[in-house]
Enzyme design. Structure first.
Site, PDB file in Angstrom:
ATOM      1  N   ARG A 150      50.079  27.963  43.202  1.00 22.37           N
ATOM      2  CA  ARG A 150      49.291  28.563  42.123  1.00 22.37           C
ATOM      3  C   ARG A 150      49.437  27.795  40.813  1.00 22.37           C
ATOM      4  O   ARG A 150      49.374  28.365  39.742  1.00 22.37           O
ATOM      5  CB  ARG A 150      49.715  30.021  41.926  1.00 22.37           C
ATOM      6  N   ARG A 159      43.370  23.803  34.180  1.00 25.08           N
ATOM      7  CA  ARG A 159      42.222  24.324  33.427  1.00 25.08           C
ATOM      8  C   ARG A 159      41.430  23.180  32.813  1.00 25.08           C
ATOM      9  O   ARG A 159      42.005  22.270  32.221  1.00 25.08           O
ATOM     10  CB  ARG A 159      42.703  25.275  32.326  1.00 25.08           C
ATOM     11  N   ARG A 192      69.334  30.274  42.650  1.00 23.52           N
ATOM     12  CA  ARG A 192      69.548  29.241  41.660  1.00 23.52           C
ATOM     13  C   ARG A 192      70.130  29.893  40.414  1.00 23.52           C
ATOM     14  O   ARG A 192      69.776  31.017  40.057  1.00 23.52           O
ATOM     15  CB  ARG A 192      68.232  28.543  41.304  1.00 23.52           C
ATOM     16  N   ARG A 205      64.836  22.016  30.009  1.00 24.41           N
ATOM     17  CA  ARG A 205      64.053  22.293  28.810  1.00 24.41           C
ATOM     18  C   ARG A 205      64.961  22.592  27.630  1.00 24.41           C
ATOM     19  O   ARG A 205      66.153  22.873  27.801  1.00 24.41           O
ATOM     20  CB  ARG A 205      63.095  23.467  29.040  1.00 24.41           C
ATOM     21  N   GLU A 247      68.792  23.991  28.612  1.00 26.39           N
ATOM     22  CA  GLU A 247      68.897  24.787  29.842  1.00 26.39           C
ATOM     23  C   GLU A 247      69.061  23.875  31.048  1.00 26.39           C
ATOM     24  O   GLU A 247      68.275  22.946  31.251  1.00 26.39           O
ATOM     25  CB  GLU A 247      67.634  25.647  29.994  1.00 26.39           C
ATOM     26  N   TYR A 307      61.375  37.081  42.634  1.00 25.46           N
ATOM     27  CA  TYR A 307      61.268  36.766  41.214  1.00 25.46           C
ATOM     28  C   TYR A 307      60.192  37.638  40.582  1.00 25.46           C
ATOM     29  O   TYR A 307      59.061  37.698  41.056  1.00 25.46           O
ATOM     30  CB  TYR A 307      60.934  35.301  40.984  1.00 25.46           C
ATOM     31  N   ASP A 357      58.267  38.722  36.814  1.00 30.39           N
ATOM     32  CA  ASP A 357      58.089  38.675  35.376  1.00 30.39           C
ATOM     33  C   ASP A 357      58.341  40.078  34.836  1.00 30.39           C
ATOM     34  O   ASP A 357      58.368  41.060  35.591  1.00 30.39           O
ATOM     35  CB  ASP A 357      56.670  38.218  35.028  1.00 30.39           C
TER      36      ASP A 357
END
Length: 381
Positions: A173, A177, A250, A281, A301, A349, A351
């Site tokens: 996914r 764009r 992880r 990041r 991180e 996972y 959100d």
């Protein structure tokens, strides 16, 4: 003899806090425990130099569900923060998600037709018809250049494996764009709570008994004797004492630094997509709330394999681990006095908006709350 509490809630994160809040409203007596020294789970913010530092990684709230947005806004007012991360590949800066700004920087193309033609040309050259792994899947979706500069290194650091050893589904996914739009999420609602996420959890758990620095497994027998039911949000394999073996996760490590300048990188999140840079990041927290402090706080991180004693963050949902989780799930479905919920208990996972939807689904079923809006919230998450 009736026990002291109706519910023992193991974990003071978002799922456990929502359950406790809704149960408390229904007159249920709850005890919330957490092995950490604070409530909030992974959304906890630590105030450093007047800046709300996302202690366990960047948390950006987004949803297209109006009810969920209105629900969470009952606990805090949200700002208009829009997630627009950038990628740093060996000093070159690219916009994320992959959009016309990215394609223009990569190839100098101007129109969507030119960008699509360039991607199609690279996809055809690769000749991948049936992707067998993440590398092949990514190249078949966005071509060679984007894969090599913006996917390969970052993904291999994130998962600690070569991209050609990772399952294809991880990246199916990937957002692409053909507009000049750097907004990472397409969701209608997006933002950061003004004053940080702590305000939300504190309001949810107001008036509810809490015990911190408590390890459920160290005091399991006595704690179970105190409540009629348990709401468990920890690792499901640990709950069953790793009966079938350990699930893989992880983990993340965070390296914080206070810097005596007011702006370090000009953006809240910068991904480092080359393989050589050890961290994935850098987060500059003040930008989440448009901070004007004289100093700034950054977090580097790092991704790592989970080992006992570390925090588990991401389930490794490959075929092997999913089969193992199914065994634990079958055990959990036979529990009459235990409710499993959240990312670790469901080995999935989530959100934040998905955690809210799941928590409201469980609350509706468990407490028999007949609220039509709850159903609406959980069917469009």
């Amino acid at each position: 003899m009736k026990k002291k509490y109706d519910y023992l809630i193991v974990g003071a994160g978002l799922f456990g806090s929502i359950f406790a809040y809704e149960a408390n409203k229904q007159g249920k007596k709850c005890l919330v425990i957490d092995r950490r020294s604070h409530i909030g789970g992974n959304v906890y913010c630590e105030n450093v130099e007047g800046i709300n530092v996302h202690k366990y990684g960047a948390h950006i709230f987004h949803t297209s569900n109006k009810f969920i947005w209105e629900y969470i806004n009952c606990f805090a007012e949200f700002n208009r923060y829009t997630n627009s991360p950038v990628a740093n590949y060996k000093g070159e800066i690219f916009n994320l998600p992959f959009n016309m700004n990215t394609f223009n920087k990569l190839w100098g193309v101007i129109t969507p037709e030119e960008a699509q033609s360039k991607i199609n040309e690279q996809k055809e050259r690769a000749g991948i018809l049936d992707p067998k792994n993440l590398e092949e899947q990514a190249i078949s979706l966005v071509g060679i250049d984007i894969y090599n500069k913006l996917i390969k290194g970052y993904t291999e650091k994130q998962w600690g494996r070569n991209a050609n050893e990772l399952p294809a589904f991880i990246i199916k996914r990937i957002p692409v764009r053909f507009t000049y739009d750097n907004n990472y999420f397409n969701d209608k609602y997006q933002g950061i709570p003004e004053g940080g996420y702590n305000k939300i959890i504190e309001k949810m758990l107001e008036g509810i008994e809490k015990r911190l620095n408590i390890d459920f497994f160290s005091e399991r027998n006595s704690l179970e004797d105190e409540a009629e039911k348990i709401v468990f949000t920890g690792m499901i394999d640990e709950y069953y004492n790793y009966k079938f073996g350990k699930l893989q996760y992880r983990s993340l490590k965070f390296e914080n630094e206070i810097i005596n300048i007011n702006n370090y990188q000009g953006n809240a999140v910068v991904n480092y997509t080359d393989r050589e840079t050890p961290f994935t990041r850098i987060i500059e927290h003040k930008h989440f709330e448009f901070g004007t402090q004289e100093k700034t706080v950054i977090t580097r991180e790092y991704s790592s394999e989970w080992t006992a004693g570390n925090e588990p963050y991401y389930p490794v949902n490959d075929e092997k681990n999913n089969k193992l989780y199914t065994k634990y799930k079958e055990l959990s479905e036979n529990e009459s006095n235990v409710i499993f919920g959240g990312r670790l208990a469901n080995y999935k996972y989530y959100d934040m908006h998905q955690v809210i939807a799941e928590a409201l689904t469980v609350v509706t079923k468990e407490l028999n709350i007949l609220l039509k809006d709850f159903k609406k919230a959980t069917t469009n998450n």
